[in-house]
Design a protein around this motif. Structure first.
Motif, PDB file in Angstrom:
ATOM      1  N   GLY A 272       4.891  -2.324   6.182  1.00  0.00           N
ATOM      2  CA  GLY A 272       5.812  -2.344   6.467  1.00  0.00           C
ATOM      3  C   GLY A 272       5.969  -0.919   5.674  1.00  0.00           C
ATOM      4  N   PRO A 273       7.152  -0.166   5.823  1.00  0.00           N
ATOM      5  CA  PRO A 273       7.887   0.841   5.140  1.00  0.00           C
ATOM      6  C   PRO A 273       8.522   0.127   3.825  1.00  0.00           C
ATOM      7  CG  PRO A 273       8.094   0.950   6.580  1.00  0.00           C
ATOM      8  CD  PRO A 273       8.561   0.182   6.860  1.00  0.00           C
ATOM      9  N   LEU A 274       8.642  -1.522   3.333  1.00  0.00           N
ATOM     10  CA  LEU A 274       9.392  -1.703   2.534  1.00  0.00           C
ATOM     11  C   LEU A 274       8.109  -2.358   2.320  1.00  0.00           C
ATOM     12  CD1 LEU A 274      11.299  -2.177   0.155  1.00  0.00           C
ATOM     13  CD2 LEU A 274      12.367  -4.412   1.714  1.00  0.00           C
ATOM     14  N   GLY A 275       7.405  -3.451   2.396  1.00  0.00           N
ATOM     15  CA  GLY A 275       6.248  -4.082   1.938  1.00  0.00           C
ATOM     16  C   GLY A 275       5.097  -3.582   1.535  1.00  0.00           C
ATOM     17  N   ARG A 276       4.899  -2.152   2.123  1.00  0.00           N
ATOM     18  CA  ARG A 276       3.757  -1.275   1.613  1.00  0.00           C
ATOM     19  C   ARG A 276       4.261  -0.889  -0.361  1.00  0.00           C
ATOM     20  NH1 ARG A 276       3.328   0.696   6.037  1.00  0.00           N
ATOM     21  NH2 ARG A 276       4.779   3.125   6.351  1.00  0.00           N
ATOM     22  N   LEU A 277       4.783  -1.048  -0.672  1.00  0.00           N
ATOM     23  CA  LEU A 277       5.915  -0.487  -2.142  1.00  0.00           C
ATOM     24  C   LEU A 277       4.994  -2.206  -2.840  1.00  0.00           C
ATOM     25  CD1 LEU A 277       8.644   1.092  -1.328  1.00  0.00           C
ATOM     26  CD2 LEU A 277       6.791   1.904  -1.931  1.00  0.00           C
ATOM     27  N   TYR A 278       5.009  -3.180  -2.074  1.00  0.00           N
ATOM     28  CA  TYR A 278       4.686  -4.167  -2.923  1.00  0.00           C
ATOM     29  C   TYR A 278       3.284  -4.360  -3.837  1.00  0.00           C
ATOM     30  CZ  TYR A 278       4.764  -9.498  -3.973  1.00  0.00           C
ATOM     31  OH  TYR A 278       5.113 -10.642  -4.568  1.00  0.00           O
ATOM     32  N   ARG A 279       3.614  -4.874  -5.325  1.00  0.00           N
ATOM     33  CA  ARG A 279       2.328  -4.847  -5.857  1.00  0.00           C
ATOM     34  C   ARG A 279       1.430  -6.253  -6.380  1.00  0.00           C
ATOM     35  NH1 ARG A 279       1.868  -0.293  -9.440  1.00  0.00           N
ATOM     36  NH2 ARG A 279      -0.650  -1.198  -9.485  1.00  0.00           N
ATOM     37  N   SER A 280       0.249  -5.795  -5.907  1.00  0.00           N
ATOM     38  CA  SER A 280      -0.898  -7.003  -5.955  1.00  0.00           C
ATOM     39  C   SER A 280      -1.806  -6.358  -6.612  1.00  0.00           C
ATOM     40  CB  SER A 280      -0.923  -7.877  -4.594  1.00  0.00           C
ATOM     41  OG  SER A 280      -1.837  -6.123  -3.536  1.00  0.00           O
ATOM     42  N   TRP A 281      -2.943  -7.165  -6.464  1.00  0.00           N
ATOM     43  CA  TRP A 281      -4.583  -6.427  -7.691  1.00  0.00           C
ATOM     44  C   TRP A 281      -5.217  -6.359  -6.433  1.00  0.00           C
ATOM     45  CZ3 TRP A 281      -6.005  -6.846 -11.842  1.00  0.00           C
ATOM     46  CH2 TRP A 281      -5.654  -7.656 -13.506  1.00  0.00           C
ATOM     47  N   LEU A 282      -5.994  -5.465  -6.948  1.00  0.00           N
ATOM     48  CA  LEU A 282      -6.350  -4.186  -6.251  1.00  0.00           C
ATOM     49  C   LEU A 282      -6.465  -3.812  -5.033  1.00  0.00           C
ATOM     50  CD1 LEU A 282     -10.083  -5.969  -6.954  1.00  0.00           C
ATOM     51  CD2 LEU A 282      -8.460  -4.755  -8.862  1.00  0.00           C
ATOM     52  N   ASP A 283      -4.859  -3.189  -4.677  1.00  0.00           N
ATOM     53  CA  ASP A 283      -4.278  -2.077  -3.856  1.00  0.00           C
ATOM     54  C   ASP A 283      -4.230  -0.811  -4.314  1.00  0.00           C
ATOM     55  OD1 ASP A 283      -2.442  -2.546  -5.893  1.00  0.00           O
ATOM     56  OD2 ASP A 283      -0.890  -2.980  -4.285  1.00  0.00           O
ATOM     57  N   GLY A 284      -4.171  -0.603  -5.438  1.00  0.00           N
ATOM     58  CA  GLY A 284      -4.854   1.019  -4.947  1.00  0.00           C
ATOM     59  C   GLY A 284      -4.070   1.545  -5.098  1.00  0.00           C
ATOM     60  N   GLN A 285      -2.816   0.883  -5.670  1.00  0.00           N
ATOM     61  CA  GLN A 285      -1.602   0.990  -5.863  1.00  0.00           C
ATOM     62  C   GLN A 285      -1.823   1.913  -7.226  1.00  0.00           C
ATOM     63  OE1 GLN A 285       1.832   0.818  -4.113  1.00  0.00           O
ATOM     64  NE2 GLN A 285       0.904  -1.419  -3.515  1.00  0.00           N
ATOM     65  N   HIS A 286      -0.629   2.368  -8.193  1.00  0.00           N
ATOM     66  CA  HIS A 286       0.051   2.934  -9.888  1.00  0.00           C
ATOM     67  C   HIS A 286       1.064   2.879  -9.836  1.00  0.00           C
ATOM     68  CE1 HIS A 286      -1.422   4.410 -13.591  1.00  0.00           C
ATOM     69  NE2 HIS A 286      -0.803   5.239 -13.183  1.00  0.00           N
ATOM     70  N   THR A 287       1.844   2.734 -11.039  1.00  0.00           N
ATOM     71  CA  THR A 287       2.837   3.242 -11.391  1.00  0.00           C
ATOM     72  C   THR A 287       3.063   4.266 -12.470  1.00  0.00           C
ATOM     73  OG1 THR A 287       3.068   1.027 -11.374  1.00  0.00           O
ATOM     74  CG2 THR A 287       5.232   2.896 -12.607  1.00  0.00           C
ATOM     75  N   PRO A 288       3.104   5.964 -12.210  1.00  0.00           N
ATOM     76  CA  PRO A 288       3.826   7.130 -12.831  1.00  0.00           C
ATOM     77  C   PRO A 288       3.909   6.705 -14.414  1.00  0.00           C
ATOM     78  CG  PRO A 288       3.931   7.248 -10.329  1.00  0.00           C
ATOM     79  CD  PRO A 288       4.076   5.876 -10.393  1.00  0.00           C
ATOM     80  N   GLY A 289       3.519   7.762 -14.439  1.00  0.00           N
ATOM     81  CA  GLY A 289       3.710   6.772 -16.429  1.00  0.00           C
ATOM     82  C   GLY A 289       3.753   6.221 -17.400  1.00  0.00           C
ATOM     83  N   ASP A 290       2.696   5.113 -16.424  1.00  0.00           N
ATOM     84  CA  ASP A 290       2.954   3.497 -17.019  1.00  0.00           C
ATOM     85  C   ASP A 290       1.255   4.055 -17.382  1.00  0.00           C
ATOM     86  OD1 ASP A 290       1.852   1.520 -17.676  1.00  0.00           O
ATOM     87  OD2 ASP A 290       3.184  -0.074 -16.727  1.00  0.00           O
ATOM     88  N   GLN A 291       0.635   4.087 -18.370  1.00  0.00           N
ATOM     89  CA  GLN A 291      -0.696   4.435 -18.581  1.00  0.00           C
ATOM     90  C   GLN A 291      -1.369   2.589 -18.751  1.00  0.00           C
ATOM     91  OE1 GLN A 291       1.591   4.785 -20.893  1.00  0.00           O
ATOM     92  NE2 GLN A 291       0.848   4.964 -22.849  1.00  0.00           N
ATOM     93  N   LEU A 292      -0.661   1.896 -18.624  1.00  0.00           N
ATOM     94  CA  LEU A 292      -1.148   0.639 -18.560  1.00  0.00           C
ATOM     95  C   LEU A 292      -1.289  -0.334 -17.985  1.00  0.00           C
ATOM     96  CD1 LEU A 292      -0.316  -0.647 -22.468  1.00  0.00           C
ATOM     97  CD2 LEU A 292      -2.591   0.024 -21.747  1.00  0.00           C
ATOM     98  N   ASP A 293      -0.552   0.784 -16.482  1.00  0.00           N
ATOM     99  CA  ASP A 293      -0.880  -0.949 -15.348  1.00  0.00           C
ATOM    100  C   ASP A 293      -1.512   0.554 -14.482  1.00  0.00           C
ATOM    101  OD1 ASP A 293      -0.398  -0.756 -12.331  1.00  0.00           O
ATOM    102  OD2 ASP A 293       0.998   0.386 -11.734  1.00  0.00           O
ATOM    103  N   VAL A 294      -3.343  -0.786 -14.789  1.00  0.00           N
ATOM    104  CA  VAL A 294      -4.464  -0.622 -14.508  1.00  0.00           C
ATOM    105  C   VAL A 294      -5.366  -1.556 -13.238  1.00  0.00           C
ATOM    106  CG1 VAL A 294      -5.465   0.275 -16.484  1.00  0.00           C
ATOM    107  CG2 VAL A 294      -5.583  -1.817 -15.537  1.00  0.00           C
ATOM    108  N   PHE A 295      -3.731  -2.289 -12.305  1.00  0.00           N
ATOM    109  CA  PHE A 295      -4.064  -3.732 -11.845  1.00  0.00           C
ATOM    110  C   PHE A 295      -4.020  -3.115 -10.326  1.00  0.00           C
ATOM    111  CE2 PHE A 295      -0.288  -3.897 -14.801  1.00  0.00           C
ATOM    112  CZ  PHE A 295      -0.787  -5.006 -15.767  1.00  0.00           C
TER     113      PHE A 295
END
Length: 505
Positions: A272-295
């Motif tokens: 869903g719209p909210l749950g898709r923002l949740y972070r998990s391993w290797l989920d293809g997401q990245h936090t803009p501005g955080d160069q150490l967010d490689v998860f």
């Protein structure tokens, strides 16, 4: 598993004695979230907004930490030793000040109408938006200037609302410290200062997921020693970063591992719209501005030198800040005024009385009868995870009947009983379920909550009744804690509790 505790007694029960009800605003815990908005803060906020029907959210404030700070916009360089950087920086891993407004609350708005079907107490998206402020973000530990965030906290501490104000520190405590310092600067030289300082110290409680700058030690502790601070950093072992140390995903083993697996998280949380923002391993997401967010990317996460090696796709990554609001959630166990009582946030002990600092206990007795590290938070994983998943479903269902809603349980006769050594205490519970689900009722002794050092025999003679035998060697003044829990049989079984404390005459 939590339900296999040896002292547990169960009975199936279908009941509808207590009607479902919405918690009134004055009954809710009053709280402010301060966050440095890294990826696990966003995951914690995804959970948090699903519980805003139970909390009186007075602020959501961007702040800095040793891991995230914005810089002053003037290319001023900043350096502190023993940090993630080894040369001076003009900013560090800063993720901006729009994620909450433009991403999180936008997703919340998309599911808001569905949430209202399940509880009319959910705040509007605009109400939450109005609570978002920018605090002290320039450098790590910066607390020199008043900010919109610190001014909000200051005004709440000085207002006429007599409820405790729970200040959650998901990053550094600097914005909270700035609010306190501003109060001191304004009133320290007045005749009312000592009374005002004592009043603010009684009103404020800091719930810290960890101390992520030096402002607690350098300013709050020496200048506001009577202000209660609770440190939940050891709960990271339950909810913090889940890294592969050559053993794979071992979080939650042996009893509650399912809730940390990619299969469970992908199917039940990242939807869903909210749950898709949740972070998990290797989920293809990245936090803009955080160069150490490689998860989100295996190649980057597995590269030499990365501190947290990847697990399987969608395995639990981190939600390290729910530890700061779990103690405030309405489960029936919550008593935020007494950290020595257990609950979804764990059970704490007083580490220091001046300054007043509470920290989670190291071990508790687990299902196998042995002392187990981190059991004070691990024992609640199943219940808390199912509750989270059920609420995520609320956001996707437009009919009340399509969601699962928690049962209610209440011990008849109140929360306190006095009895003599050798006496049998009769207990009874009233139980209901808003969905008319079948409910399993269980009674057990929370050994560590009481001062009597041994186990107490708890037996059940009826479906919702029980008796507890006060041991013959119990001494006057000792206490015994008995918990009743009610778990429904919904797709995501939901659990609520009540507690009675038996004091030996």
């Amino acid at each position: 598993m939590f339900f296999s505790i040896p002292r547990l007694l169960t009975a199936g029960l279908l009941a509808s004695v207590i009607p479902a009800h919405t918690i009134s605003r004055t009954e809710r815990f009053r709280t402010v979230v301060t966050t440095d908005m890294e990826q696990d803060d966003l995951a914690s906020l995804v959970r948090y907004v699903l519980y805003t029907n139970e909390l009186d959210t007075e602020g959501i404030i961007y702040t800095s930490s040793k891991y995230h700070w914005a810089g002053d916009g003037k290319n001023t360089k900043f350096f502190l030793p023993n940090r993630e950087y080894n040369t001076s920086q003009t900013s560090w891993r800063w993720t901006g000040t729009r994620t909450i407004e433009d991403i999180l609350l936008k997703a919340y708005a998309e599911i808001y109408r569905n949430l209202l079907v399940h509880d009319s107490a959910y705040p509007t998206p605009n109400d939450l938006l109005s609570k978002v402020k920018i605090g002290n973000i320039v450098f790590e530990g910066e607390m020199d200037q008043d900010t919109d965030g610190s001014n909000l906290i200051k005004s709440l501490l000085l207002d006429n609302d007599q409820r405790t104000l729970y200040l959650q520190a998901w990053g550094g405590t600097n914005t909270i410290a700035r609010a306190l310092k501003s109060i001191s600067e304004q009133y320290a030289h007045t005749a009312q200062w000592l009374h005002l300082q004592a009043s603010v110290s009684r009103k404020a409680v800091i719930l810290a997921s960890g101390f992520q700058d030096e402002t607690y030690a350098a300013y709050i502790a020496p200048n506001w020693p009577a202000l209660r601070v609770e440190d939940f950093s050891t709960a990271y072992n339950t909810w913090g970063f889940n890294c592969n140390k050559g053993q794979g995903n071992v979080r939650g083993l042996p009893d509650q591992h399912e809730f940390f697996t990619g299969a469970w998280i992908k199917a039940n949380i990242q939807i869903g719209p909210l749950g898709r923002l949740y972070r998990s391993w290797l989920d293809g997401q990245h936090t803009p501005g955080d160069q150490l967010d490689v998860f989100g990317n295996y190649t980057l996460a597995a590269a030499p030198g990365t501190w947290c090696k990847p697990l399987g796709p969608y395995d639990f990554l981190s939600e390290g800040d729910n530890v700061a609001f779990n103690p405030l959630l309405t489960t029936g166990l919550q008593d935020a005024s007494n950290p020595a009582l257990g609950g979804w946030g764990g059970r704490s002990k007083l580490n220091s009385s001046t300054p007043e600092l509470w920290q989670l206990v190291v071990t508790e007795k687990a299902a196998n009868g042995s002392e187990v590290k981190d059991w004070t938070t691990n024992r609640w994983v199943e219940a808390a995870s199912n509750d989270f998943a059920a609420r995520m479903q609320w956001g996707l269902t437009s009919k009340y009947q399509q969601g699962n809603h928690a049962p209610q349980v209440k011990i008849v006769g109140g929360a306190k009983v006095r009895a003599k050594a050798g006496e049998t205490v009769k207990l009874a519970a009233r139980v209901s379920d808003p969905d008319r689900d079948a409910v399993t009722v269980s009674w057990w002794q929370y050994l560590e909550e009481g001062t009597y050092p041994g186990e107490v025999a708890v037996t059940s003679d009826k479906r919702r009744d029980a008796s507890a035998m006060v041991p013959a060697d119990a001494k006057s003044g000792q206490t015994i804690s008995i918990i009743v829990q009610a778990t429904d049989d919904g797709d995501f079984p939901l659990t609520r509790y009540d507690r009675v404390i038996i004091t030996v005459k």
